[in-house]
Design a protein around this motif. Structure first.
Motif, PDB file in Angstrom:
ATOM      1  N   PRO A 126       0.797  -1.177   0.091  1.00  0.00           N
ATOM      2  CA  PRO A 126      -0.034  -0.090  -0.103  1.00  0.00           C
ATOM      3  C   PRO A 126       0.711   1.207   0.058  1.00  0.00           C
ATOM      4  CG  PRO A 126      -0.850  -1.669   1.599  1.00  0.00           C
ATOM      5  CD  PRO A 126       0.398  -2.092   1.168  1.00  0.00           C
ATOM      6  N   GLY A 127       0.545   2.286  -0.709  1.00  0.00           N
ATOM      7  CA  GLY A 127       1.337   3.482  -0.939  1.00  0.00           C
ATOM      8  C   GLY A 127       2.730   3.423  -1.630  1.00  0.00           C
ATOM      9  N   ASP A 128       2.947   2.195  -2.363  1.00  0.00           N
ATOM     10  CA  ASP A 128       4.124   1.973  -3.111  1.00  0.00           C
ATOM     11  C   ASP A 128       4.003   2.816  -4.349  1.00  0.00           C
ATOM     12  OD1 ASP A 128       6.590   0.959  -3.907  1.00  0.00           O
ATOM     13  OD2 ASP A 128       5.719  -0.793  -4.884  1.00  0.00           O
ATOM     14  N   LEU A 129       5.078   3.203  -4.679  1.00  0.00           N
ATOM     15  CA  LEU A 129       5.568   4.153  -5.938  1.00  0.00           C
ATOM     16  C   LEU A 129       6.688   3.496  -6.668  1.00  0.00           C
ATOM     17  CD1 LEU A 129       5.534   7.583  -4.154  1.00  0.00           C
ATOM     18  CD2 LEU A 129       3.527   6.584  -5.336  1.00  0.00           C
ATOM     19  N   ASP A 130       6.612   3.570  -7.937  1.00  0.00           N
ATOM     20  CA  ASP A 130       7.787   3.117  -8.808  1.00  0.00           C
ATOM     21  C   ASP A 130       8.077   4.382  -9.953  1.00  0.00           C
ATOM     22  OD1 ASP A 130       7.648   0.775  -7.808  1.00  0.00           O
ATOM     23  OD2 ASP A 130       6.503  -0.398  -9.461  1.00  0.00           O
ATOM     24  N   LEU A 131       9.603   4.348  -9.791  1.00  0.00           N
ATOM     25  CA  LEU A 131      10.291   5.537 -10.506  1.00  0.00           C
ATOM     26  C   LEU A 131      10.885   4.842 -11.481  1.00  0.00           C
ATOM     27  CD1 LEU A 131      10.007   8.829 -10.324  1.00  0.00           C
ATOM     28  CD2 LEU A 131      12.456   8.639  -9.152  1.00  0.00           C
ATOM     29  N   PHE A 132      10.644   5.766 -12.821  1.00  0.00           N
ATOM     30  CA  PHE A 132      11.384   5.336 -13.871  1.00  0.00           C
ATOM     31  C   PHE A 132      11.946   6.603 -14.871  1.00  0.00           C
ATOM     32  CE2 PHE A 132       8.134   2.576 -13.383  1.00  0.00           C
ATOM     33  CZ  PHE A 132       8.626   1.112 -13.528  1.00  0.00           C
ATOM     34  N   ALA A 133      13.343   6.308 -15.027  1.00  0.00           N
ATOM     35  CA  ALA A 133      13.921   7.644 -15.827  1.00  0.00           C
ATOM     36  C   ALA A 133      13.835   7.137 -17.213  1.00  0.00           C
ATOM     37  CB  ALA A 133      15.396   7.553 -15.655  1.00  0.00           C
ATOM     38  N   PHE A 134      13.475   8.374 -18.176  1.00  0.00           N
ATOM     39  CA  PHE A 134      13.437   8.298 -19.834  1.00  0.00           C
ATOM     40  C   PHE A 134      14.043   9.429 -20.298  1.00  0.00           C
ATOM     41  CE2 PHE A 134       9.513  10.509 -18.352  1.00  0.00           C
ATOM     42  CZ  PHE A 134       9.415  11.385 -19.514  1.00  0.00           C
ATOM     43  N   ASP A 167      -6.603   0.465 -11.100  1.00  0.00           N
ATOM     44  CA  ASP A 167      -6.590   1.905 -11.384  1.00  0.00           C
ATOM     45  C   ASP A 167      -5.235   2.537 -11.412  1.00  0.00           C
ATOM     46  OD1 ASP A 167      -7.401   4.559 -12.380  1.00  0.00           O
ATOM     47  OD2 ASP A 167      -8.857   4.645 -10.955  1.00  0.00           O
ATOM     48  N   PRO A 168      -4.391   2.691 -12.202  1.00  0.00           N
ATOM     49  CA  PRO A 168      -3.057   3.063 -12.003  1.00  0.00           C
ATOM     50  C   PRO A 168      -3.070   4.841 -12.382  1.00  0.00           C
ATOM     51  CG  PRO A 168      -3.257   1.939 -14.396  1.00  0.00           C
ATOM     52  CD  PRO A 168      -4.397   1.795 -13.553  1.00  0.00           C
ATOM     53  N   MET A 169      -1.970   5.108 -11.730  1.00  0.00           N
ATOM     54  CA  MET A 169      -1.871   6.700 -12.048  1.00  0.00           C
ATOM     55  C   MET A 169      -0.616   7.076 -12.193  1.00  0.00           C
ATOM     56  SD  MET A 169      -3.327   9.608  -9.475  1.00  0.00           S
ATOM     57  CE  MET A 169      -2.223   9.256  -7.910  1.00  0.00           C
ATOM     58  N   MET A 170      -0.254   8.229 -12.874  1.00  0.00           N
ATOM     59  CA  MET A 170       1.108   8.680 -13.213  1.00  0.00           C
ATOM     60  C   MET A 170       1.614   9.910 -13.006  1.00  0.00           C
ATOM     61  SD  MET A 170       1.914   9.087 -17.326  1.00  0.00           S
ATOM     62  CE  MET A 170       0.551   7.896 -18.210  1.00  0.00           C
ATOM     63  N   ARG A 171       2.569  10.204 -12.900  1.00  0.00           N
ATOM     64  CA  ARG A 171       3.005  11.589 -12.557  1.00  0.00           C
ATOM     65  C   ARG A 171       4.491  11.729 -13.466  1.00  0.00           C
ATOM     66  NH1 ARG A 171       1.238  10.589  -7.399  1.00  0.00           N
ATOM     67  NH2 ARG A 171      -0.235  12.032  -6.644  1.00  0.00           N
ATOM     68  N   ILE A 172       4.743  12.639 -14.025  1.00  0.00           N
ATOM     69  CA  ILE A 172       5.980  13.092 -14.847  1.00  0.00           C
ATOM     70  C   ILE A 172       6.730  14.246 -14.237  1.00  0.00           C
ATOM     71  CG2 ILE A 172       7.208  13.973 -16.759  1.00  0.00           C
ATOM     72  CD1 ILE A 172       5.090  12.164 -18.405  1.00  0.00           C
ATOM     73  N   THR A 205      16.328  14.112 -19.617  1.00  0.00           N
ATOM     74  CA  THR A 205      16.261  13.162 -18.739  1.00  0.00           C
ATOM     75  C   THR A 205      15.120  13.475 -17.778  1.00  0.00           C
ATOM     76  OG1 THR A 205      18.802  12.307 -18.942  1.00  0.00           O
ATOM     77  CG2 THR A 205      17.224  11.405 -16.976  1.00  0.00           C
ATOM     78  N   LEU A 206      14.180  12.724 -17.864  1.00  0.00           N
ATOM     79  CA  LEU A 206      12.794  13.006 -16.971  1.00  0.00           C
ATOM     80  C   LEU A 206      12.609  11.905 -16.467  1.00  0.00           C
ATOM     81  CD1 LEU A 206      10.810  15.211 -19.534  1.00  0.00           C
ATOM     82  CD2 LEU A 206      12.565  15.878 -17.797  1.00  0.00           C
ATOM     83  N   TYR A 207      11.750  11.845 -15.456  1.00  0.00           N
ATOM     84  CA  TYR A 207      11.203  10.828 -14.666  1.00  0.00           C
ATOM     85  C   TYR A 207       9.663  10.331 -14.422  1.00  0.00           C
ATOM     86  CZ  TYR A 207      15.827  11.501 -12.989  1.00  0.00           C
ATOM     87  OH  TYR A 207      17.373  11.328 -12.763  1.00  0.00           O
ATOM     88  N   LEU A 208       9.391   9.274 -14.668  1.00  0.00           N
ATOM     89  CA  LEU A 208       7.821   8.733 -14.758  1.00  0.00           C
ATOM     90  C   LEU A 208       7.418   7.998 -13.422  1.00  0.00           C
ATOM     91  CD1 LEU A 208       5.692   7.406 -17.482  1.00  0.00           C
ATOM     92  CD2 LEU A 208       5.688   6.394 -15.467  1.00  0.00           C
ATOM     93  N   GLN A 209       6.592   8.516 -12.703  1.00  0.00           N
ATOM     94  CA  GLN A 209       6.437   7.841 -11.339  1.00  0.00           C
ATOM     95  C   GLN A 209       5.099   6.937 -11.603  1.00  0.00           C
ATOM     96  OE1 GLN A 209       4.874   9.949  -7.986  1.00  0.00           O
ATOM     97  NE2 GLN A 209       6.875   9.398  -7.085  1.00  0.00           N
ATOM     98  N   VAL A 210       4.805   5.651 -11.129  1.00  0.00           N
ATOM     99  CA  VAL A 210       3.690   5.090 -11.404  1.00  0.00           C
ATOM    100  C   VAL A 210       3.060   4.871  -9.757  1.00  0.00           C
ATOM    101  CG1 VAL A 210       2.627   2.945 -11.822  1.00  0.00           C
ATOM    102  CG2 VAL A 210       4.294   3.790 -13.293  1.00  0.00           C
ATOM    103  N   LEU A 218      -2.929  -2.919  -4.960  1.00  0.00           N
ATOM    104  CA  LEU A 218      -1.457  -3.330  -5.213  1.00  0.00           C
ATOM    105  C   LEU A 218      -1.781  -4.303  -6.558  1.00  0.00           C
ATOM    106  CD1 LEU A 218      -0.624  -5.355  -2.054  1.00  0.00           C
ATOM    107  CD2 LEU A 218      -0.565  -2.822  -2.529  1.00  0.00           C
ATOM    108  N   GLY A 219      -0.838  -4.539  -7.232  1.00  0.00           N
ATOM    109  CA  GLY A 219      -0.892  -5.306  -8.820  1.00  0.00           C
ATOM    110  C   GLY A 219      -0.089  -5.040  -9.306  1.00  0.00           C
ATOM    111  N   THR A 220      -0.242  -5.684 -10.592  1.00  0.00           N
ATOM    112  CA  THR A 220       0.905  -5.701 -11.922  1.00  0.00           C
ATOM    113  C   THR A 220       0.374  -4.637 -12.612  1.00  0.00           C
ATOM    114  OG1 THR A 220       1.475  -7.976 -11.794  1.00  0.00           O
ATOM    115  CG2 THR A 220       1.780  -6.793 -13.685  1.00  0.00           C
ATOM    116  N   TYR A 221       1.204  -3.885 -13.397  1.00  0.00           N
ATOM    117  CA  TYR A 221       0.891  -3.195 -14.368  1.00  0.00           C
ATOM    118  C   TYR A 221       2.097  -2.975 -15.703  1.00  0.00           C
ATOM    119  CZ  TYR A 221       4.395  -0.029 -12.272  1.00  0.00           C
ATOM    120  OH  TYR A 221       5.716   0.337 -11.826  1.00  0.00           O
TER     121      TYR A 221
END
Length: 267
Positions: A126-134, A167-172, A205-210, A218-221
């Protein structure tokens, strides 16, 4: 029988756990269609409870145990409805470890997105966030998609429905961590979709957070970004830039990004 309740005793050491109660579809009697799960401490006091989770009527609890709170606990299973009867299964398992950093300050690894490549990941707590660089090339418009239940379940993917993020959400974020945009929905069903254009003359170089629109889910995306042939703005969004349309004409257009508006002038 109706209004039946079953208690199970379990010893938990320090760690993170997933506690589940779900319908037994291979039992000798009909499966319990809507199990309700309660976690109780050693005195019998209710701590947490769950009714429905992960796109199903099954129940799931994420529970963190510290060295101070390790010990005996009880799981109570009952029907979500007073008269429910049927077979069910109970599972206690160690929660999977977090796979990606939450923020730029995290000590965990930041993921990397490559344009045109689909990446599969998951929110493990719960409350997990995943950060990706692109990388965003100058002058290029990109479309970003974070697919959860709607996108994955409608594809040929083999991910079980109950394991998919609802229901995923993203921030850049920019290079210094400043928020550029936020997207909840916009894609298929509850999936998140957004567009971004690098207006500079250099690679960014930016970052996308899921994350999840419900922090307890919880769950796979699946996440990807691709160059997109999106024009800057096909129709003006103020009266001075309105597009003329004649009576009886049919005109096809698009709302290109969040907050876009199209204004038409009719003589």
């Amino acid at each position: 029988t109706s209004n039946d309740k079953d208690w199970f005793k379990v010893g938990l050491t320090e760690g993170n756990y997933i506690l589940k109660a779900y319908a037994d579809n291979e039992g000798e009697i009909n499966p319990l269609r809507d199990p309700y799960l309660i976690l109780r401490d050693e005195t019998g006091q209710a701590i947490l409870w769950s009714d429905d989770s992960r796109n199903s009527l099954d129940s799931e609890i994420y529970f963190q145990v510290s060295a101070e709170t390790a010990g005996a606990y009880y799981l109570e299973v009952q029907g979500g409805f007073k008269y429910d009867i049927g077979s069910y299964e109970v599972l206690v398992e160690t929660a999977p470890a977090d796979d990606y950093a939450d923020t730029l300050e995290s000590t965990l690894q930041t993921g990397t997105l490559v344009a045109g490549e689909l990446l599969t990941a998951g929110l493990q707590a719960p409350g997990d966030l995943d950060l990706f660089a692109f990388t965003a090339e100058p002058g290029v418009v990109y479309r970003f998609d974070v697919m959860g239940y709607a996108g994955i379940a409608s594809s040929n993917a083999t991910v079980p429905v109950e394991d998919i993020l609802a229901d995923p959400m993203m921030r850049i974020f920019g290079e210094r961590g400043e928020l550029i945009l936020r997207a909840d929905d916009g894609g298929l069903g509850g999936d998140a979709r957004a567009y971004y254009k690098n207006e500079t003359t250099q690679d960014e170089t930016l970052y996308l957070q899921v994350s999840s629109s419900n922090p307890n889910q919880l769950g796979t995306y699946k996440v990807e970004y691709n160059p997109h042939s999106l024009v800057d703005n096909d129709i003006g969004d103020i009266p001075a830039d309105a597009k003329n349309i004649n009576l009886g004409d049919t005109l096809k257009s698009e709302l290109l990004t969040r907050g876009d508006a199209d204004v038409f002038a009719v003589d």
